[in-house]
Every structure is written in C-alpha cells, then in structure tokens.
Design a protein around this motif. Structure first.
Motif, short mmCIF file in Angstrom:
data_model
loop_
_atom_site.label_atom_id
_atom_site.label_comp_id
_atom_site.label_asym_id
_atom_site.label_seq_id
_atom_site.Cartn_x
_atom_site.Cartn_y
_atom_site.Cartn_z
N HIS A 64 0.84 -1.20 0.00
CA HIS A 64 0.00 0.00 0.00
C HIS A 64 0.87 1.25 0.00
O HIS A 64 2.00 1.23 0.47
N GLN A 65 0.30 2.33 -0.51
CA GLN A 65 0.92 3.64 -0.39
C GLN A 65 0.49 4.24 0.96
O GLN A 65 -0.61 4.00 1.44
N MET A 66 1.36 5.04 1.55
CA MET A 66 1.04 5.71 2.80
C MET A 66 0.22 6.97 2.51
O MET A 66 0.42 7.63 1.49
N ILE A 67 -0.70 7.30 3.39
CA ILE A 67 -1.51 8.51 3.26
C ILE A 67 -1.08 9.48 4.35
O ILE A 67 -1.12 9.17 5.53
N ASP A 68 -0.64 10.65 3.94
CA ASP A 68 -0.19 11.69 4.86
C ASP A 68 -1.18 12.84 4.76
O ASP A 68 -1.51 13.28 3.67
N PHE A 69 -1.68 13.34 5.91
CA PHE A 69 -2.67 14.41 5.85
C PHE A 69 -2.52 15.37 7.01
O PHE A 69 -1.89 15.07 8.02
#
Length: 114
Positions: A64-69
C-alpha cells in the motif's frame, strides 16, 4: 473497494450499500488516487466539519501507499482575544519615580482626583 469511482461516487451493485452509507451520513472520501496498484482501496472519510487542509498519497509501505494528511481543528466555543502584555523590563523606574514625586498630591486631593 476497487469498484467505486470516488470522483463520481458511481459503483457496481457490490458496493452500493457503502455509497448509501456515505451519502446518508454526509461523509466525504478524501483519497482520490490509487493506494494499491491501480485501485483506491484505502478509505479516509470525514464529516464536512473536519476540514482537511492537505492530503498526499506518499511512500509505499508493503503493498500500500502511505496517506499523509493535515487537518484544521475548529472549536466554535473558542474565542481568540488580543492580550496586551506590558514589558516592564524596559521601564525607566528612576525617571518614573521622579515624575511621581514631583506631583503635588495635596492639590490633586482637593480637586478630587485622588
């Protein structure tokens, strides 16, 4: 949920219950680009009152790709007020004392100012 088009919220029958749940609760899906191969499998949903300032799909972790928010927190009960703070370090106390000593207190008392 690779069968949902998150930009248009169109889907195949398999995911119609999820779309109904999202719409009924006024949720917003913020991930709009693939996170696993060519699919948006990660869900990041919020209510409209949580303002997402920035969201980025970044480095890969496993498959998976990481989600940064980042998000903004708003509390309507919080009031911002200006507060003036005096800087006494810069006060010239000898000059101030001299000015106060020169005031004729008897005259001020007769005039009702003290």
């Amino acid at each position: 949920m690779p069968y949902i088009n998150w930009n248009t919220c169109q889907n195949q029958a398999l995911d119609s219950k999820i779309i109904c749940l999202i719409n009924t609760n006024s949720l917003q899906q913020h991930v709009n680009e693939p996170t696993t191969q060519n699919n948006i499998l990660d869900r990041f949903m919020t209510s409209p009152d949580l303002r997402i300032i920035e969201l980025e799909v970044t480095d890969q972790i496993g498959d998976h790709q990481m989600i940064d928010f980042a998000h903004e927190i708003y509390d309507p009960n919080t009031r911002t007020q200006e507060k003036h703070v005096l800087d006494y370090k810069r006060t010239k106390f000898k000059l101030l004392k001299g000015e106060l000593d020169s005031i004729n207190n008897k005259v001020l008392m007769r005039q009702g100012l003290l």
